[in-house]
Design a protein around this motif. Structure first.
Motif, PDB file in Angstrom:
ATOM      1  N   THR A 198       0.933  -1.112  -0.079  1.00 54.51           N
ATOM      2  CA  THR A 198      -0.049  -0.049   0.090  1.00 54.51           C
ATOM      3  C   THR A 198       0.825   1.218  -0.060  1.00 54.51           C
ATOM      4  O   THR A 198       0.657   2.206  -0.708  1.00 54.51           O
ATOM      5  CB  THR A 198      -1.058   0.035   1.124  1.00 54.51           C
ATOM      6  N   ASP A 199       1.988   1.323   0.766  1.00 53.28           N
ATOM      7  CA  ASP A 199       2.986   2.446   0.932  1.00 53.28           C
ATOM      8  C   ASP A 199       3.349   2.690  -0.532  1.00 53.28           C
ATOM      9  O   ASP A 199       3.694   3.813  -1.039  1.00 53.28           O
ATOM     10  CB  ASP A 199       3.804   2.348   1.872  1.00 53.28           C
ATOM     11  N   MET A 200       3.973   1.578  -1.217  1.00 53.21           N
ATOM     12  CA  MET A 200       4.498   1.865  -2.330  1.00 53.21           C
ATOM     13  C   MET A 200       3.714   2.313  -3.639  1.00 53.21           C
ATOM     14  O   MET A 200       3.715   3.008  -4.456  1.00 53.21           O
ATOM     15  CB  MET A 200       5.201   0.476  -3.077  1.00 53.21           C
ATOM     16  N   THR A 201       2.369   1.625  -3.326  1.00 53.46           N
ATOM     17  CA  THR A 201       1.472   1.980  -4.552  1.00 53.46           C
ATOM     18  C   THR A 201       0.987   3.361  -4.497  1.00 53.46           C
ATOM     19  O   THR A 201       0.843   4.124  -5.254  1.00 53.46           O
ATOM     20  CB  THR A 201       0.128   1.122  -4.251  1.00 53.46           C
ATOM     21  N   MET A 202       0.519   3.927  -3.299  1.00 58.00           N
ATOM     22  CA  MET A 202       0.024   5.165  -2.851  1.00 58.00           C
ATOM     23  C   MET A 202       1.119   6.347  -3.173  1.00 58.00           C
ATOM     24  O   MET A 202       0.971   7.350  -3.648  1.00 58.00           O
ATOM     25  CB  MET A 202      -0.253   5.520  -1.617  1.00 58.00           C
ATOM     26  N   SER A 203       2.327   5.928  -2.802  1.00 58.62           N
ATOM     27  CA  SER A 203       3.284   6.798  -2.889  1.00 58.62           C
ATOM     28  C   SER A 203       3.703   6.968  -4.464  1.00 58.62           C
ATOM     29  O   SER A 203       4.096   8.068  -5.043  1.00 58.62           O
ATOM     30  CB  SER A 203       4.799   6.639  -2.402  1.00 58.62           C
ATOM     31  N   GLY A 204       3.658   5.851  -5.203  1.00 56.32           N
ATOM     32  CA  GLY A 204       3.863   5.896  -6.559  1.00 56.32           C
ATOM     33  C   GLY A 204       2.751   6.575  -7.461  1.00 56.32           C
ATOM     34  O   GLY A 204       3.099   7.353  -8.314  1.00 56.32           O
ATOM     35  N   LEU A 205       1.633   6.624  -6.953  1.00 57.34           N
ATOM     36  CA  LEU A 205       0.512   7.371  -7.514  1.00 57.34           C
ATOM     37  C   LEU A 205       0.702   8.930  -7.423  1.00 57.34           C
ATOM     38  O   LEU A 205       0.563   9.745  -8.119  1.00 57.34           O
ATOM     39  CB  LEU A 205      -0.922   6.874  -7.019  1.00 57.34           C
ATOM     40  N   ALA A 206       1.041   9.168  -6.145  1.00 58.40           N
ATOM     41  CA  ALA A 206       1.352  10.626  -5.861  1.00 58.40           C
ATOM     42  C   ALA A 206       2.528  11.162  -6.615  1.00 58.40           C
ATOM     43  O   ALA A 206       2.259  12.122  -7.068  1.00 58.40           O
ATOM     44  CB  ALA A 206       1.692  10.604  -4.472  1.00 58.40           C
ATOM     45  N   GLU A 207       3.379  10.336  -7.120  1.00 57.61           N
ATOM     46  CA  GLU A 207       4.573  10.980  -7.836  1.00 57.61           C
ATOM     47  C   GLU A 207       4.121  10.803  -9.235  1.00 57.61           C
ATOM     48  O   GLU A 207       4.434  12.106 -10.013  1.00 57.61           O
ATOM     49  CB  GLU A 207       5.577   9.939  -7.445  1.00 57.61           C
ATOM     50  N   LEU A 208       3.274  10.057  -9.786  1.00 58.90           N
ATOM     51  CA  LEU A 208       3.010   9.934 -11.302  1.00 58.90           C
ATOM     52  C   LEU A 208       1.993  10.717 -11.571  1.00 58.90           C
ATOM     53  O   LEU A 208       2.103  11.345 -12.843  1.00 58.90           O
ATOM     54  CB  LEU A 208       2.886   8.428 -11.564  1.00 58.90           C
ATOM     55  N   PHE A 209       1.282  10.818 -10.749  1.00 56.13           N
ATOM     56  CA  PHE A 209      -0.220  11.549 -10.824  1.00 56.13           C
ATOM     57  C   PHE A 209      -0.483  12.775 -10.304  1.00 56.13           C
ATOM     58  O   PHE A 209      -1.570  13.134  -9.851  1.00 56.13           O
ATOM     59  CB  PHE A 209      -1.354  10.784 -10.974  1.00 56.13           C
ATOM     60  N   GLN A 210       0.864  13.692 -10.292  1.00 63.26           N
ATOM     61  CA  GLN A 210       0.792  14.782  -9.383  1.00 63.26           C
ATOM     62  C   GLN A 210      -0.211  15.723  -9.485  1.00 63.26           C
ATOM     63  O   GLN A 210      -0.849  16.401  -8.990  1.00 63.26           O
ATOM     64  CB  GLN A 210       2.043  15.452  -9.270  1.00 63.26           C
ATOM     65  N   ASP A 211      -0.185  16.299 -11.141  1.00 68.19           N
ATOM     66  CA  ASP A 211      -1.198  17.024 -11.763  1.00 68.19           C
ATOM     67  C   ASP A 211      -2.537  16.779 -11.435  1.00 68.19           C
ATOM     68  O   ASP A 211      -3.495  17.477 -11.121  1.00 68.19           O
ATOM     69  CB  ASP A 211      -0.630  17.074 -13.228  1.00 68.19           C
ATOM     70  N   ALA A 212      -2.910  15.437 -11.668  1.00 70.43           N
ATOM     71  CA  ALA A 212      -4.253  14.875 -11.565  1.00 70.43           C
ATOM     72  C   ALA A 212      -4.614  15.049  -9.945  1.00 70.43           C
ATOM     73  O   ALA A 212      -5.772  15.340  -9.775  1.00 70.43           O
ATOM     74  CB  ALA A 212      -4.329  13.548 -12.037  1.00 70.43           C
ATOM     75  N   ARG A 213      -3.617  14.854  -9.271  1.00 78.05           N
ATOM     76  CA  ARG A 213      -4.148  15.078  -7.499  1.00 78.05           C
ATOM     77  C   ARG A 213      -4.256  16.306  -7.334  1.00 78.05           C
ATOM     78  O   ARG A 213      -5.160  16.681  -6.614  1.00 78.05           O
ATOM     79  CB  ARG A 213      -3.149  14.395  -6.861  1.00 78.05           C
ATOM     80  N   ASN A 214      -3.433  17.321  -7.840  1.00 78.04           N
ATOM     81  CA  ASN A 214      -3.926  18.625  -7.784  1.00 78.04           C
ATOM     82  C   ASN A 214      -5.336  19.161  -8.265  1.00 78.04           C
ATOM     83  O   ASN A 214      -5.858  19.849  -7.614  1.00 78.04           O
ATOM     84  CB  ASN A 214      -2.678  19.643  -8.637  1.00 78.04           C
ATOM     85  N   VAL A 215      -5.777  18.537  -9.408  1.00 84.73           N
ATOM     86  CA  VAL A 215      -7.020  18.909  -9.820  1.00 84.73           C
ATOM     87  C   VAL A 215      -8.025  18.197  -8.828  1.00 84.73           C
ATOM     88  O   VAL A 215      -9.021  19.049  -8.526  1.00 84.73           O
ATOM     89  CB  VAL A 215      -7.129  18.306 -11.313  1.00 84.73           C
ATOM     90  N   MET A 216      -7.886  17.181  -8.545  1.00 81.27           N
ATOM     91  CA  MET A 216      -8.704  16.400  -7.356  1.00 81.27           C
ATOM     92  C   MET A 216      -8.819  17.252  -6.283  1.00 81.27           C
ATOM     93  O   MET A 216      -9.951  17.451  -5.554  1.00 81.27           O
ATOM     94  CB  MET A 216      -8.422  15.013  -7.196  1.00 81.27           C
ATOM     95  N   ALA A 217      -7.788  17.561  -5.725  1.00 78.97           N
ATOM     96  CA  ALA A 217      -7.914  18.537  -4.620  1.00 78.97           C
ATOM     97  C   ALA A 217      -8.391  19.962  -4.822  1.00 78.97           C
ATOM     98  O   ALA A 217      -9.139  20.238  -3.883  1.00 78.97           O
ATOM     99  CB  ALA A 217      -6.242  18.739  -3.975  1.00 78.97           C
TER     100      ALA A 217
END
Length: 296
Positions: A50-69
């Motif tokens: 879970t740690d590896m998956t969540m950190s990977g998502l945060a790194e790869l999809f930072q722009d998408a996460r910014n839009v979600m936020a």
């Protein structure tokens, strides 16, 4: 072995705001399906994955996460109770009895009362306060938690339905029945309005893409059917449909969707302040037309 099935659910639900605990439970369920016995080892492996998956998502999809936020922040601003007025004078909701505030001011109708009486409310008993005359005023300059509402590229207005549920008990000769009451008069659930808005907004954009594709295919004399992100036509029309769906995707997403959403929110809630729209990335939408696996 980390294969697609182990992390697929977590990756797919990340856009729905899955929590770390939820992601861990998903991955642990996949491990259980593989035959891992219950115990500390399975839990620790699930935590690490879970740690590896969540950190990977945060790194790869930072722009998408910014839009979600950003979408979530807008939903919070719209859905939270943050203004209350008595006697024409605005006061902080924290200064008002919480139970009274939530009971009486869950919609755009704002309760007003003589300010001096408000100042002296500690001197009144609960029974006395309930007897005081209550005046309800519809004032667009005030804001009491509203549901998120927006317009899709197809012109359809969407409204999130998430509100608190009232409960009534009905006593009968044989038993007591508990009935949930759903009503637009009940206050919105701000946390749910926030967490659901990003996926619901994206779904509404996806649906606009599907509708535009369907209209174009039918206009060209092609048979078309679809469910969410699965488009169907006859084998003889697949190549043409592939061109159409890419053209319509570019058409939809070339529009300044987030800017339009912000403008709509500002027009609907002129008394609220919304954060600036996240910056655009460097994706060239025209490349979608040449992408073999963009839609398969």
């Amino acid at each position: 072995e980390v294969n697609r099935k182990l992390v697929k659910q977590t990756v797919m639900t990340s856009v729905y705001g899955v929590t770390w605990i939820g992601a861990r439970d998903q991955i642990e369920s996949r491990l259980r399906e593989r035959g891992w016995p219950a115990g500390l080892e399975r839990r620790e492996v699930a935590r690490y994955a879970t740690d590896m998956t969540m950190s990977g998502l945060a790194e790869l999809f930072q722009d998408a996460r910014n839009v979600m936020a950003w979408l979530g922040t807008c939903a919070s601003i719209v859905s939270k109770n943050w203004k209350f007025e008595k006697g024409g004078i605005e006061i902080d909701p924290e200064e008002v009895d919480e139970k009274e505030f939530r009971k009486r001011s869950f919609n755009p109708m704002v309760r007003t009362r003589d300010v001096e009486m408000c100042k002296q409310r500690e001197l009144h008993s609960n029974a006395d306060r309930e007897k005081e005359e209550i005046e309800w005023v519809d004032d667009p300059n005030l804001h009491i938690g509203q549901p998120m509402r927006w317009t899709t590229p197809m012109g359809m207005v969407c409204v999130q339905p998430y509100r608190k549920v009232d409960n009534k008990k009905i006593n009968t000769v044989l038993q007591t029945i508990s009935v949930d009451i759903h009503s637009e008069a009940l206050p919105v659930v701000s946390a749910k309005q926030r967490s659901a808005f990003a996926p619901n907004y994206v779904h509404s954009i996806d649906s606009a893409h599907m509708m535009k594709t369907a209209e174009e295919c039918i206009g060209r004399g092609m048979d078309f059917a679809g469910v969410h992100d699965s488009f169907w036509t006859h084998p003889c029309s697949v190549d043409e449909m592939n061109v159409v769906l890419r053209d319509k995707f570019v058409e939809v997403h070339k529009e300044p969707l987030l800017e339009k959403l912000k403008a709509e929110l500002e027009e609907r809630h002129p008394h609220l302040a919304f954060p600036p729209v996240p910056k655009f990335g460097d994706l060239d939408l025209e490349e979608v037309r040449n992408s073999t696996y963009f839609f398969s």
